[in-house]
Motif scaffolding. Structure first.
Motif, PDB file in Angstrom:
ATOM      1  N   SER A  68     -10.249   7.898   1.213  1.00 50.75           N
ATOM      2  CA  SER A  68     -11.171   7.764   0.083  1.00 50.75           C
ATOM      3  C   SER A  68     -10.147   7.446  -1.334  1.00 50.75           C
ATOM      4  CB  SER A  68     -11.437   9.084  -0.218  1.00 50.75           C
ATOM      5  OG  SER A  68     -10.720  10.318  -0.240  1.00 50.75           O
ATOM      6  N   HIS A  69      -8.950   7.382  -1.085  1.00 51.49           N
ATOM      7  CA  HIS A  69      -8.090   6.990  -2.204  1.00 51.49           C
ATOM      8  C   HIS A  69      -6.888   6.313  -1.776  1.00 51.49           C
ATOM      9  CE1 HIS A  69      -4.245   8.178  -4.723  1.00 51.49           C
ATOM     10  NE2 HIS A  69      -5.208   7.796  -5.637  1.00 51.49           N
ATOM     11  N   ALA A  70      -6.599   5.147  -2.329  1.00 53.30           N
ATOM     12  CA  ALA A  70      -5.526   4.110  -2.328  1.00 53.30           C
ATOM     13  C   ALA A  70      -4.638   3.864  -3.508  1.00 53.30           C
ATOM     14  CB  ALA A  70      -6.109   2.998  -1.515  1.00 53.30           C
ATOM     15  N   VAL A  71      -3.372   3.372  -3.298  1.00 49.01           N
ATOM     16  CA  VAL A  71      -2.655   3.109  -4.540  1.00 49.01           C
ATOM     17  C   VAL A  71      -1.907   1.791  -3.879  1.00 49.01           C
ATOM     18  CG1 VAL A  71      -0.899   3.424  -6.229  1.00 49.01           C
ATOM     19  CG2 VAL A  71      -2.454   5.289  -5.414  1.00 49.01           C
ATOM     20  N   VAL A  72      -2.120   0.579  -4.589  1.00 45.87           N
ATOM     21  CA  VAL A  72      -1.461  -0.663  -4.106  1.00 45.87           C
ATOM     22  C   VAL A  72      -0.325  -0.979  -5.428  1.00 45.87           C
ATOM     23  CG1 VAL A  72      -1.633  -3.047  -3.960  1.00 45.87           C
ATOM     24  CG2 VAL A  72      -2.992  -1.419  -2.786  1.00 45.87           C
ATOM     25  N   GLU A  73       0.903  -1.118  -5.139  1.00 51.26           N
ATOM     26  CA  GLU A  73       1.851  -1.621  -6.328  1.00 51.26           C
ATOM     27  C   GLU A  73       2.232  -2.978  -5.603  1.00 51.26           C
ATOM     28  OE1 GLU A  73       5.013   1.282  -6.248  1.00 51.26           O
ATOM     29  OE2 GLU A  73       3.834   2.621  -7.257  1.00 51.26           O
ATOM     30  N   GLY A  74       2.507  -3.939  -6.968  1.00 53.94           N
ATOM     31  CA  GLY A  74       3.035  -5.463  -6.745  1.00 53.94           C
ATOM     32  C   GLY A  74       3.281  -5.793  -8.029  1.00 53.94           C
ATOM     33  N   VAL A  75       2.876  -7.106  -8.166  1.00 53.35           N
ATOM     34  CA  VAL A  75       3.116  -7.673  -9.508  1.00 53.35           C
ATOM     35  C   VAL A  75       1.907  -8.759  -9.835  1.00 53.35           C
ATOM     36  CG1 VAL A  75       5.674  -7.781  -9.286  1.00 53.35           C
ATOM     37  CG2 VAL A  75       4.348  -9.570  -8.322  1.00 53.35           C
ATOM     38  N   LEU A  96       0.848  -1.344  -0.024  1.00 52.38           N
ATOM     39  CA  LEU A  96       0.061  -0.025   0.103  1.00 52.38           C
ATOM     40  C   LEU A  96       0.745   1.367  -0.008  1.00 52.38           C
ATOM     41  CD1 LEU A  96      -2.875   1.237   0.318  1.00 52.38           C
ATOM     42  CD2 LEU A  96      -2.649   0.997   2.660  1.00 52.38           C
ATOM     43  N   VAL A  97       0.932   1.863  -1.187  1.00 54.60           N
ATOM     44  CA  VAL A  97       2.149   3.039  -1.081  1.00 54.60           C
ATOM     45  C   VAL A  97       1.291   4.252  -1.008  1.00 54.60           C
ATOM     46  CG1 VAL A  97       3.671   1.728  -2.895  1.00 54.60           C
ATOM     47  CG2 VAL A  97       1.749   3.056  -3.762  1.00 54.60           C
ATOM     48  N   ALA A  98       0.138   4.433  -1.031  1.00 50.46           N
ATOM     49  CA  ALA A  98      -0.732   5.682  -0.709  1.00 50.46           C
ATOM     50  C   ALA A  98      -2.053   5.329  -0.243  1.00 50.46           C
ATOM     51  CB  ALA A  98      -0.960   6.489  -2.027  1.00 50.46           C
ATOM     52  N   ARG A 150       0.399  -1.567 -10.961  1.00 45.73           N
ATOM     53  CA  ARG A 150      -0.005  -0.673 -10.057  1.00 45.73           C
ATOM     54  C   ARG A 150      -1.570  -0.327 -10.184  1.00 45.73           C
ATOM     55  NH1 ARG A 150       1.932   4.678  -7.913  1.00 45.73           N
ATOM     56  NH2 ARG A 150       0.406   6.355  -8.193  1.00 45.73           N
ATOM     57  N   VAL A 151      -2.333  -0.477  -8.935  1.00 47.42           N
ATOM     58  CA  VAL A 151      -3.825  -0.386  -8.918  1.00 47.42           C
ATOM     59  C   VAL A 151      -4.088   0.866  -7.908  1.00 47.42           C
ATOM     60  CG1 VAL A 151      -5.786  -1.470  -8.305  1.00 47.42           C
ATOM     61  CG2 VAL A 151      -3.734  -2.679  -8.916  1.00 47.42           C
ATOM     62  N   GLU A 152      -4.989   1.703  -8.399  1.00 46.77           N
ATOM     63  CA  GLU A 152      -5.150   2.980  -7.897  1.00 46.77           C
ATOM     64  C   GLU A 152      -6.853   3.080  -7.688  1.00 46.77           C
ATOM     65  OE1 GLU A 152      -4.590   7.784  -7.904  1.00 46.77           O
ATOM     66  OE2 GLU A 152      -3.790   6.398  -9.659  1.00 46.77           O
TER      67      GLU A 152
END
Length: 173
Positions: A116-123, A88-90, A131-133
């Motif tokens: 209200s906002h989130a960003v996930v990075e992975g593979v 969870l990067v944001a 990258r999923v926002e």
């Protein structure tokens, strides 16, 4: 959907609160092969069978860092996918307090604060970076699933009267 094996995967039982696997941080996925692809298929089938919007590996007893999701954002756009070794990067924006539930606390939901906002990075299952926002409900889902992988459940972010009500309801089960 019928229980058991189908052409897309095998329904696995959802672990319930009290199972130690839910309170243990998950290990990173290190092997990207056909068994990982089958696991993701099983997770989707299990999530749909349980009528969930997201499912973390440890919720089916597999203590690996991955989750699946199928939910809408605040604009009504549907997001379907999976993330392996997510970070969870944001998690930012307004804090929204809305009802939230969990497949590992079946039948319960409580007003839960989430950004209200989130960003996930992975593979993905092939090891390709993703990258999923998300916003709204989808942001809530991303935060919820990432917390599972660290050994958390949504009741951990409750406080005050809401937390007391949740604890009473859990004890009464």
């Amino acid at each position: 959907m019928a229980k058991g094996r189908n052409d897309r995967g095998t329904v696995r039982p959802i672990r319930q609160l009290g199972d130690p696997v839910l309170r243990t941080a998950c290990d990173p996925v290190r092997t990207f092969d056909a068994s990982l692809e089958r696991l993701v298929e099983d997770m989707f089938v299990s999530m749909y069978e349980a009528e969930g919007a997201g499912l973390a590996g440890n919720q089916i007893g597999v203590p690996l860092r991955l989750f699946t999701y199928d939910c809408k954002d605040d604009a009504g756009r549907r997001h379907v996918g999976h993330v392996v070794n997510p970070t969870l990067v944001a998690a930012d924006g307004d804090t929204l307090v809305e009802p939230e539930g969990c497949l590992s606390l079946k039948g319960m939901n409580f007003p839960t604060p989430r950004y209200s906002h989130a960003v996930v990075e992975g593979v993905d299952v092939k090891g390709t970076p993703v990258r999923v926002e998300g916003t709204g409900y989808f942001a809530r889902c991303l935060q919820h699933e990432c917390a599972h992988l660290d050994g958390g459940v949504y009741i951990d972010v409750l406080d005050g009267d809401t937390r007391r009500a949740a604890m009473r309801a859990i004890r009464a089960r």
